[in-house]
Motif scaffolding. Structure first.
Motif, mmCIF file in Angstrom:
data_model
loop_
_atom_site.group_PDB
_atom_site.id
_atom_site.type_symbol
_atom_site.label_atom_id
_atom_site.label_comp_id
_atom_site.label_asym_id
_atom_site.label_seq_id
_atom_site.Cartn_x
_atom_site.Cartn_y
_atom_site.Cartn_z
ATOM 1 N N PHE A 85 0.967 -1.286 0.025
ATOM 2 C CA PHE A 85 -0.166 -0.120 -0.029
ATOM 3 C C PHE A 85 0.843 1.187 0.089
ATOM 4 C CE2 PHE A 85 0.333 -0.027 4.651
ATOM 5 C CZ PHE A 85 0.161 1.440 4.951
ATOM 6 N N LEU A 86 0.378 2.292 -0.808
ATOM 7 C CA LEU A 86 1.192 3.531 -0.805
ATOM 8 C C LEU A 86 0.498 4.590 -0.067
ATOM 9 C CD1 LEU A 86 1.652 3.301 -4.853
ATOM 10 C CD2 LEU A 86 3.197 2.519 -2.961
ATOM 11 N N GLU A 87 1.257 5.497 0.394
ATOM 12 C CA GLU A 87 0.506 6.790 0.962
ATOM 13 C C GLU A 87 1.006 7.884 0.050
ATOM 14 O OE1 GLU A 87 1.763 6.946 5.282
ATOM 15 O OE2 GLU A 87 2.718 5.038 5.168
ATOM 16 N N LEU A 88 -0.042 8.409 -0.389
ATOM 17 C CA LEU A 88 -0.100 9.453 -1.496
ATOM 18 C C LEU A 88 0.148 10.929 -0.603
ATOM 19 C CD1 LEU A 88 -2.700 8.161 -3.838
ATOM 20 C CD2 LEU A 88 0.021 7.698 -3.679
ATOM 21 N N GLY A 89 0.715 11.743 -1.347
ATOM 22 C CA GLY A 89 0.714 13.115 -0.838
ATOM 23 C C GLY A 89 0.161 14.140 -1.818
ATOM 24 N N GLY A 90 0.148 15.219 -1.435
ATOM 25 C CA GLY A 90 -0.550 16.300 -2.199
ATOM 26 C C GLY A 90 -1.965 16.677 -2.185
ATOM 27 N N GLU A 91 -2.587 17.384 -3.077
ATOM 28 C CA GLU A 91 -3.731 17.686 -2.993
ATOM 29 C C GLU A 91 -4.662 16.888 -4.110
ATOM 30 O OE1 GLU A 91 -4.420 21.694 -3.105
ATOM 31 O OE2 GLU A 91 -3.663 22.204 -1.072
ATOM 32 N N ILE A 107 -7.478 3.333 -3.199
ATOM 33 C CA ILE A 107 -8.677 2.714 -2.452
ATOM 34 C C ILE A 107 -9.193 3.478 -1.482
ATOM 35 C CG2 ILE A 107 -7.376 0.221 -2.543
ATOM 36 C CD1 ILE A 107 -6.136 0.680 0.353
ATOM 37 N N ALA A 108 -8.807 4.761 -1.288
ATOM 38 C CA ALA A 108 -9.239 5.492 -0.132
ATOM 39 C C ALA A 108 -8.666 6.981 -0.544
ATOM 40 C CB ALA A 108 -9.209 5.231 1.106
ATOM 41 N N PRO A 109 -9.116 8.090 -0.027
ATOM 42 C CA PRO A 109 -8.224 9.285 -0.272
ATOM 43 C C PRO A 109 -6.715 9.200 0.570
ATOM 44 C CG PRO A 109 -10.412 9.762 0.416
ATOM 45 C CD PRO A 109 -10.423 8.199 0.478
ATOM 46 N N GLY A 110 -5.736 9.476 -0.351
ATOM 47 C CA GLY A 110 -4.252 9.284 0.068
ATOM 48 C C GLY A 110 -3.784 7.740 0.139
ATOM 49 N N LEU A 111 -4.405 6.923 -0.190
ATOM 50 C CA LEU A 111 -3.965 5.410 -0.324
ATOM 51 C C LEU A 111 -4.171 4.964 -1.336
ATOM 52 C CD1 LEU A 111 -5.491 4.318 3.553
ATOM 53 C CD2 LEU A 111 -3.155 5.283 2.864
ATOM 54 N N ALA A 112 -3.332 3.865 -1.972
ATOM 55 C CA ALA A 112 -3.323 3.138 -3.266
ATOM 56 C C ALA A 112 -2.843 1.967 -2.725
ATOM 57 C CB ALA A 112 -2.713 3.962 -4.175
ATOM 58 N N LEU A 113 -3.234 0.828 -3.452
ATOM 59 C CA LEU A 113 -2.603 -0.448 -3.612
ATOM 60 C C LEU A 113 -1.898 -0.604 -4.768
ATOM 61 C CD1 LEU A 113 -5.508 -3.071 -2.415
ATOM 62 C CD2 LEU A 113 -3.736 -2.012 -1.047
ATOM 63 N N ALA A 114 -0.760 -1.502 -4.736
ATOM 64 C CA ALA A 114 0.196 -1.637 -5.849
ATOM 65 C C ALA A 114 0.602 -3.388 -5.641
ATOM 66 C CB ALA A 114 1.317 -0.668 -5.980
ATOM 67 N N ASN A 115 0.945 -4.011 -7.043
ATOM 68 C CA ASN A 115 1.118 -5.200 -6.911
ATOM 69 C C ASN A 115 2.685 -5.412 -6.710
ATOM 70 O OD1 ASN A 115 -1.393 -6.258 -7.432
ATOM 71 N ND2 ASN A 115 -1.016 -6.724 -9.477
ATOM 72 N N ALA A 116 3.346 -4.710 -6.902
ATOM 73 C CA ALA A 116 4.923 -4.739 -6.781
ATOM 74 C C ALA A 116 5.441 -3.252 -6.802
ATOM 75 C CB ALA A 116 5.723 -5.533 -7.872
ATOM 76 N N VAL A 117 6.504 -3.018 -6.161
ATOM 77 C CA VAL A 117 7.286 -1.796 -6.163
ATOM 78 C C VAL A 117 8.724 -1.931 -6.295
ATOM 79 C CG1 VAL A 117 5.501 -0.741 -4.588
ATOM 80 C CG2 VAL A 117 7.778 -1.606 -3.567
ATOM 81 N N VAL A 118 9.433 -0.939 -6.845
ATOM 82 C CA VAL A 118 10.958 -1.030 -6.996
ATOM 83 C C VAL A 118 11.324 0.235 -5.978
ATOM 84 C CG1 VAL A 118 12.768 -0.545 -8.512
ATOM 85 C CG2 VAL A 118 10.645 -1.341 -9.222
ATOM 86 N N TYR A 169 5.177 12.738 -5.163
ATOM 87 C CA TYR A 169 3.842 12.941 -4.498
ATOM 88 C C TYR A 169 3.367 11.500 -3.688
ATOM 89 C CZ TYR A 169 3.527 17.480 -6.288
ATOM 90 O OH TYR A 169 3.879 18.895 -6.548
ATOM 91 N N ALA A 170 4.141 10.447 -3.707
ATOM 92 C CA ALA A 170 4.116 9.267 -2.885
ATOM 93 C C ALA A 170 5.036 9.120 -1.919
ATOM 94 C CB ALA A 170 3.940 8.232 -3.880
ATOM 95 N N HIS A 171 4.416 9.091 -0.605
ATOM 96 C CA HIS A 171 5.728 9.295 0.515
ATOM 97 C C HIS A 171 6.137 7.978 1.011
ATOM 98 C CE1 HIS A 171 4.114 13.264 1.953
ATOM 99 N NE2 HIS A 171 4.362 13.435 0.653
ATOM 100 N N ARG A 172 5.255 6.808 0.865
ATOM 101 C CA ARG A 172 5.808 5.610 1.292
ATOM 102 C C ARG A 172 5.063 4.406 0.758
ATOM 103 N NH1 ARG A 172 4.181 8.747 5.504
ATOM 104 N NH2 ARG A 172 6.010 9.728 6.699
#
Length: 363
Positions: free
Chosen positions: A3-9, A28-39, A48-51
């Protein structure tokens, strides 16, 4: 799954940038997203994605549900490892006390045999609570609308309540304050802020091994950000003063022996004076093009009408690359289509009351 913590407006814009570092990104919700894999090294270069955290599970956005999830979850971490919990309430939308969440969820981990180290834990459990409204596309997946498509408000979308738990895998390096335009060796009014410059560079494909071109490079802000995530960068500008200034900035930020703050080697760079409508490059010579088109009410253009300049630059960008990102004070979508581009995405970035930047992603 992550899961990704998004930033910005603008979550849609943040998610679009995150696609440069993650696979199958879906809000999946304001400020949050899912991803199958990350680099991870690319996550460190996001604006604009913090974590990104390895998903342990998700549930409703309340502490009781989060606690029940953690108590039941399968935890594949060594019991000799130390842990800590960090919680966030996205936009203050849920009213959950993050201090209480950290304390209670930390106790769950202690009860399961872990030791807590708040200063330097071996593993950090991220807990994000978020409530709001989420659009659904035709496939039933989450899609937070970009400003260009229409802002999400109380009258649209599905109400969602989400708590996501996961082990921190990577976080972005928040060093953008060290490159404030006014503090750079060469500065001109109207320079793009480093957050947006990093984001559009990432969307254009900046990464180690890629070559990114800015044919209207100005002070070189986009090139600096692309170079700091490892891309080789090339810039041209019609004004000799701007080309010289861009070289000064690129030398300052990219001519260093140590890795960049994102942990990768800085990319190579070259800047020269040139006409964006007649680029001295072979067909398909670069991986991506980014340019901040002149703003008609502010910029003096000596050799072209603004419309001809942008149309010509779009045509040349189409010749030398398969992807382009255009930033401007208006939408140039029709000119982009006439140049042979398909509009992959469009966003609006409000700078202040009298300026909105349009961002077009072209394929």
């Amino acid at each position: 799954m992550y899961f990704l913590e998004l930033g910005g407006e603008d979550d849609a814009f943040a998610a679009r940038e995150a696609e440069s570092a993650a696979a199958d990104v879906r809000p999946i919700a304001p400020g949050l997203a899912l991803a199958n894999a990350v680099v991870p090294e690319r996550v460190r270069g996001l604006a604009y994605a913090h974590r990104a955290s390895e998903l342990l599970g998700r549930t409703d956005a309340d502490l009781a549900s989060a606690r029940a999830l953690l108590e039941a979850a399968s935890i594949d971490r060594d019991r000799d490892a130390t842990v800590a919990v960090r919680a966030t309430d996205v936009h203050g939308s849920t009213g959950v006390s993050t201090e209480r969440a950290e304390r209670e969820l930390g106790q769950v981990l202690v009860d399961r045999g872990f030791s807590v180290d708040l200063e330097d834990p071996d593993h950090l459990l991220r807990v994000a609570f978020s409530e709001g409204r989420l659009e659904r596309d035709e496939d039933g997946r989450g899609d937070l609308l970009s400003n260009a498509e229409g802002a999400v408000d109380g009258s649209r979308g599905e109400s969602v309540s989400v708590c996501a738990l996961g082990w921190l895998a990577a976080e972005s390096v928040r060093d953008f304050g060290t490159r404030v335009p006014t503090d750079k060796p060469f500065f001109q009014p109207g320079s793009m802020d480093p957050l947006l410059a990093r984001a559009v560079a990432n969307v254009a494909g900046a990464r180690p091994g890629a070559t990114i071109l800015d044919p209207m490079c100005g002070t070189g802000g986009v090139l600096v950000e692309a170079g700091l995530v490892g891309a080789d960068v090339v810039g041209t500008d019609a004004q000799a003063k701007m080309a010289r200034g861009a070289r000064t900035n690129l030398e300052h930020f990219l001519e260093r022996d140590e890795p960049s703050p994102t942990g990768v080697s800085r990319g190579s760079w070259h800047v020269g004076r040139g006409d964006a409508t007649r680029l001295p490059f072979a067909d398909g010579a670069v991986d991506g093009v980014v340019f901040d088109a002149p703003y008609g009410r502010q910029s003096k253009i000596d050799t072209h009408r603004l419309e001809d300049l942008v149309a010509g630059a779009l045509a040349e960008a189409r010749r030398v690359a398969s992807r382009a990102v255009v930033v401007a004070d208006r939408s140039w979508a029709s000119e982009a289509r006439e140049a042979g581009w398909e509009l992959e995405a469009a966003f609006e970035r409000r700078v202040h009351r009298s300026l909105t930047r349009y961002v077009l992603v072209l394929e």
